[in-house]
Design a protein around this motif. Structure first.
Motif, PDB file in Angstrom:
ATOM      1  N   TYR A 119       0.841  -1.210   0.000  1.00 29.02           N
ATOM      2  CA  TYR A 119       0.000   0.000   0.000  1.00 29.02           C
ATOM      3  C   TYR A 119       0.871   1.253   0.000  1.00 29.02           C
ATOM      4  O   TYR A 119       0.618   2.208  -0.750  1.00 29.02           O
ATOM      5  N   ILE A 191      -9.476   0.012  -1.564  1.00 28.35           N
ATOM      6  CA  ILE A 191      -8.733  -0.982  -0.781  1.00 28.35           C
ATOM      7  C   ILE A 191      -9.435  -1.233   0.560  1.00 28.35           C
ATOM      8  O   ILE A 191      -9.632  -2.380   0.971  1.00 28.35           O
ATOM      9  N   LYS A 197      -7.935  -5.965  -3.475  1.00 26.69           N
ATOM     10  CA  LYS A 197      -7.253  -6.751  -2.439  1.00 26.69           C
ATOM     11  C   LYS A 197      -5.763  -6.839  -2.779  1.00 26.69           C
ATOM     12  O   LYS A 197      -5.354  -7.646  -3.622  1.00 26.69           O
ATOM     13  N   LEU A 198      -4.971  -6.022  -2.119  1.00 26.36           N
ATOM     14  CA  LEU A 198      -3.542  -5.964  -2.426  1.00 26.36           C
ATOM     15  C   LEU A 198      -2.832  -7.282  -2.141  1.00 26.36           C
ATOM     16  O   LEU A 198      -1.884  -7.642  -2.845  1.00 26.36           O
TER      17      LEU A 198
END
Length: 287
Positions: A119, A191, A197-198
């Protein structure tokens, strides 16, 4: 407090790692102590600091790693960030036979180091878009100081949930453009709400990640390439639109003008499958 000594395969020039990390004013680097203090979060998102200190040399790399909790999880993160499981020798052997051999000899042992969190990497890339490096660092520093948190002198990037709750005016007050304010906050909201969805990106191919991320407003190919390179450590990325890389190629090859896309494609063919390292070493040559 836990401590662990880690030895890895040479060459690995940690002093050059620290030099590059020190370019970012948010990083807690001590060149004298040969250490960096990492702002890492555990699974509960609680902030914790892990210190990585070099106690070896480039030809016999060894590190003292210390922290306060979650030793196993934090060590996995440190190894991921500093790419300690990836040997640099095959990369150096490959480039010794290319038109970048001189560059790789000069900067031998410089690894590809990742941003401390995906992120954090994505936000930094969005903020840095179309800005000169000095102001990009300034703007990112303002962002983190305003909405992140500090622990024992180490700055932690804000969580996506924090940024999702902001108004665009909150970033405009820091000299963000309106568009950049929208990109940062809207992406953070996506997010925080689970639309992006990282933690699933690591299992996708470069092509799939590119296709997924460029659909998001404010994220273009340059940003995705940098996320792939510095967020996920993919080895074969070459951001041809990057002005720094263009300037480095112009300087290295003694060109009169910046290289065209066609020229860059032609000269970079022999750099595969390690284009990311070519990009890194070209950047290093002009930093």
């Amino acid at each position: 407090m836990w401590k662990e000594i880690v030895s890895i395969s040479p060459p690995y020039h940690f002093d050059r790692v620290l030099e590059r990390l020190s370019l970012d004013p948010l990083n807690a680097v001590s060149l004298e102590k040969r250490e960096v203090r990492l702002p890492l979060r555990n699974q509960a998102k609680k902030p914790g600091i892990v210190t990585v200190r070099a106690i070896g040399t480039a030809d016999a790399p060894e590190f003292l790693v210390s922290g306060t909790d979650d030793q196993s999880a934090m060590m996995d993160e440190v190894k991921r960030i500093f790419q300690w499981k990836e040997s640099l020798q095959p990369v150096l052997d490959h480039f010794s036979k290319t038109n970048l051999s001189q560059l790789f000899e000069e900067h031998a042992g410089t690894p590809l180091v990742l941003d401390f969190h995906l992120y954090h990497c994505l936000m930094k890339c969005i903020i840095h878009q179309q800005l000169n490096l000095s102001f990009a660092y300034t703007l990112t520093e303002r962002f983190v100081h305003a909405f992140g948190e500090q622990k024992d002198g180490v700055w932690f990037y804000p969580l996506p949930e924090t940024i999702a709750g902001l108004d665009y005016a909150d970033l405009r007050a820091l000299q963000f453009s309106m568009r950049k304010s929208e990109y940062v906050i809207d992406t953070s909201r996506m997010i925080a709400e689970g639309g992006l969805k990282l933690d699933e990106l690591g299992s996708l191919t470069d092509e799939d990640i590119m296709e997924k991320l460029v659909k998001i407003r404010g994220i273009g190919p340059w940003t995705v390439q940098n996320v792939l390179l510095f967020g996920l450590g993919r080895p074969n990325l070459f951001p041809m639109a990057d002005i720094g890389i263009q300037n480095a190629i112009k300087r290295h090859f003694g060109l009169k003008d910046k290289p065209t896309k066609e020229e860059m494609l032609e000269m970079s063919r022999e750099w595969q499958p390690y284009l990311s390292y070519a990009s890194l070493y070209l950047w290093r040559s002009i930093e």
